[in-house]
Design a protein around this motif. Structure first.
Motif, PDB file in Angstrom:
ATOM      1  N   UNK A   1       0.860  -1.178   0.000  1.00  0.00           N
ATOM      2  CA  UNK A   1       0.000   0.000   0.000  1.00  0.00           C
ATOM      3  C   UNK A   1       0.895   1.226   0.000  1.00  0.00           C
ATOM      4  N   UNK A   2       0.603   2.156  -0.906  1.00  0.00           N
ATOM      5  CA  UNK A   2       1.441   3.337  -1.098  1.00  0.00           C
ATOM      6  C   UNK A   2       0.561   4.578  -1.105  1.00  0.00           C
ATOM      7  N   UNK A   3       1.027   5.659  -0.491  1.00  0.00           N
ATOM      8  CA  UNK A   3       0.291   6.922  -0.539  1.00  0.00           C
ATOM      9  C   UNK A   3       0.210   7.395  -1.985  1.00  0.00           C
ATOM     10  N   UNK A   4      -0.946   7.894  -2.366  1.00  0.00           N
ATOM     11  CA  UNK A   4      -1.159   8.309  -3.765  1.00  0.00           C
ATOM     12  C   UNK A   4      -0.097   9.301  -4.234  1.00  0.00           C
ATOM     13  N   UNK A   5       0.347  10.185  -3.342  1.00  0.00           N
ATOM     14  CA  UNK A   5       1.334  11.202  -3.720  1.00  0.00           C
ATOM     15  C   UNK A   5       2.703  10.612  -4.041  1.00  0.00           C
TER      16      UNK A   5
ATOM     17  N   UNK B   1       3.999   8.857 -12.206  1.00  0.00           N
ATOM     18  CA  UNK B   1       3.459   8.666 -13.557  1.00  0.00           C
ATOM     19  C   UNK B   1       4.570   8.204 -14.486  1.00  0.00           C
ATOM     20  N   UNK B   2       4.202   7.366 -15.443  1.00  0.00           N
ATOM     21  CA  UNK B   2       5.190   6.863 -16.401  1.00  0.00           C
ATOM     22  C   UNK B   2       5.389   7.871 -17.523  1.00  0.00           C
TER      23      UNK B   2
ATOM     24  N   UNK C   1     -11.020  -2.071  -6.530  1.00  0.00           N
ATOM     25  CA  UNK C   1     -10.925  -3.527  -6.721  1.00  0.00           C
ATOM     26  C   UNK C   1      -9.798  -3.955  -7.663  1.00  0.00           C
ATOM     27  N   UNK C   2      -8.969  -3.016  -8.106  1.00  0.00           N
ATOM     28  CA  UNK C   2      -7.867  -3.378  -8.992  1.00  0.00           C
ATOM     29  C   UNK C   2      -6.625  -2.598  -8.600  1.00  0.00           C
ATOM     30  N   UNK C   3      -5.537  -3.314  -8.341  1.00  0.00           N
ATOM     31  CA  UNK C   3      -4.300  -2.670  -7.915  1.00  0.00           C
ATOM     32  C   UNK C   3      -3.693  -1.827  -9.035  1.00  0.00           C
TER      33      UNK C   3
ATOM     34  N   UNK D   1      -2.636   1.780 -14.472  1.00  0.00           N
ATOM     35  CA  UNK D   1      -3.460   2.312 -13.392  1.00  0.00           C
ATOM     36  C   UNK D   1      -3.302   3.798 -13.147  1.00  0.00           C
ATOM     37  N   UNK D   2      -2.881   4.550 -14.163  1.00  0.00           N
ATOM     38  CA  UNK D   2      -2.699   5.996 -13.994  1.00  0.00           C
ATOM     39  C   UNK D   2      -3.989   6.686 -13.544  1.00  0.00           C
ATOM     40  N   UNK D   3      -5.119   6.313 -14.149  1.00  0.00           N
ATOM     41  CA  UNK D   3      -6.368   6.986 -13.792  1.00  0.00           C
ATOM     42  C   UNK D   3      -6.789   6.632 -12.371  1.00  0.00           C
ATOM     43  N   UNK D   4      -6.585   5.381 -11.960  1.00  0.00           N
ATOM     44  CA  UNK D   4      -6.917   5.004 -10.584  1.00  0.00           C
ATOM     45  C   UNK D   4      -6.064   5.785  -9.595  1.00  0.00           C
ATOM     46  N   UNK D   5      -4.801   6.000  -9.947  1.00  0.00           N
ATOM     47  CA  UNK D   5      -3.920   6.802  -9.088  1.00  0.00           C
ATOM     48  C   UNK D   5      -4.408   8.245  -9.009  1.00  0.00           C
ATOM     49  N   UNK D   6      -4.866   8.792 -10.135  1.00  0.00           N
ATOM     50  CA  UNK D   6      -5.378  10.158 -10.153  1.00  0.00           C
ATOM     51  C   UNK D   6      -6.652  10.278  -9.324  1.00  0.00           C
TER      52      UNK D   6
END
Length: 206
Positions: free
Chosen positions: A20-24, A28-29, A54-56, A69-74
């Motif tokens: 588990x990682x903080x979003x900040x 981004x690639x 539901x998706x890493x 997963x860029x959008x999930x991170x955003x």
């Protein structure tokens, strides 16, 4: 990570962990070529509200870059910098990371849809969010469109070719343009193609 001697070379796992990682802290690639229009962002946001996360997000441990997963991170960042995100770690060389960025999304787009199975699925779902219910219907309608419907009406029969007037035919092509500039670019490209083909069509991009 020890290699399983019974593991076929072509099926070697590059997954090396989870966390588990903080979003900040997610990076981004620089080679990510996918862009997320507002409609997609709204659907992703609604789906997270409906189902939860539901998706890493896939992260390359060697570079720290997001692979998928860029959008999930955003979306997580939109909640707060300290929002904890489930991450699946992989180990990829920089070259393989670029290949993964290209292939993960591109290969999934080659899948086809079984219309009847999709219809049964949608009929069996009750969404809490109206946006998702509307999106499901839009997706179903899009999936059911045949190639002929995308390309427009069939041309006139040979016997009636003398009465065939291309200017009276209407062809419909759907574009999800993000900005007015995008629509202008699409229209200019269509107009140039029509001119080169010597046709009398007029284009209109909604």
């Amino acid at each position: 990570m020890a290699k399983n001697k019974n593991e076929p070379a072509q099926w070697r796992s590059k997954i090396v962990g989870h966390g588990k990682v903080a979003a900040s802290q997610l990076l981004a690639n620089p080679f990510n070529h996918r862009r997320h229009p507002q409609k997609q962002r709204d659907v992703v946001s609604a789906s997270i509200q409906e189902l939860g996360f539901i998706k890493s997000v896939i992260v390359n441990r060697l570079t720290g870059h997001i692979v998928d997963g860029h959008e999930r991170a955003m979306q997580a960042l939109g909640i707060g910098d300290d929002t904890m995100v489930d991450v699946e770690y992989v180990e990829l060389s920089p070259d393989d990371e670029k290949k993964a960025i290209l292939l993960l999304d591109a290969s999934s787009e080659l899948a086809t849809v079984d219309d009847s199975a999709l219809e049964l699925l949608i009929e069996d779902i009750g969404f809490n969010n109206q946006l998702l219910a509307d999106f499901a219907i839009d997706y179903k309608n899009l999936a059911e469109m045949s190639t002929d419907e995308w390309q427009g009406k069939p041309q006139a029969d040979v016997d009636g070719i003398g009465n065939y007037d291309p200017s009276q035919e209407t062809y419909s092509i759907r574009f999800d343009a993000v900005t007015a500039s995008d629509r202008d670019t699409v229209k200019a490209t269509l107009d140039e193609a029509i001119k080169k083909l010597g046709l009398s069509y007029k284009s209109r991009v909604m």
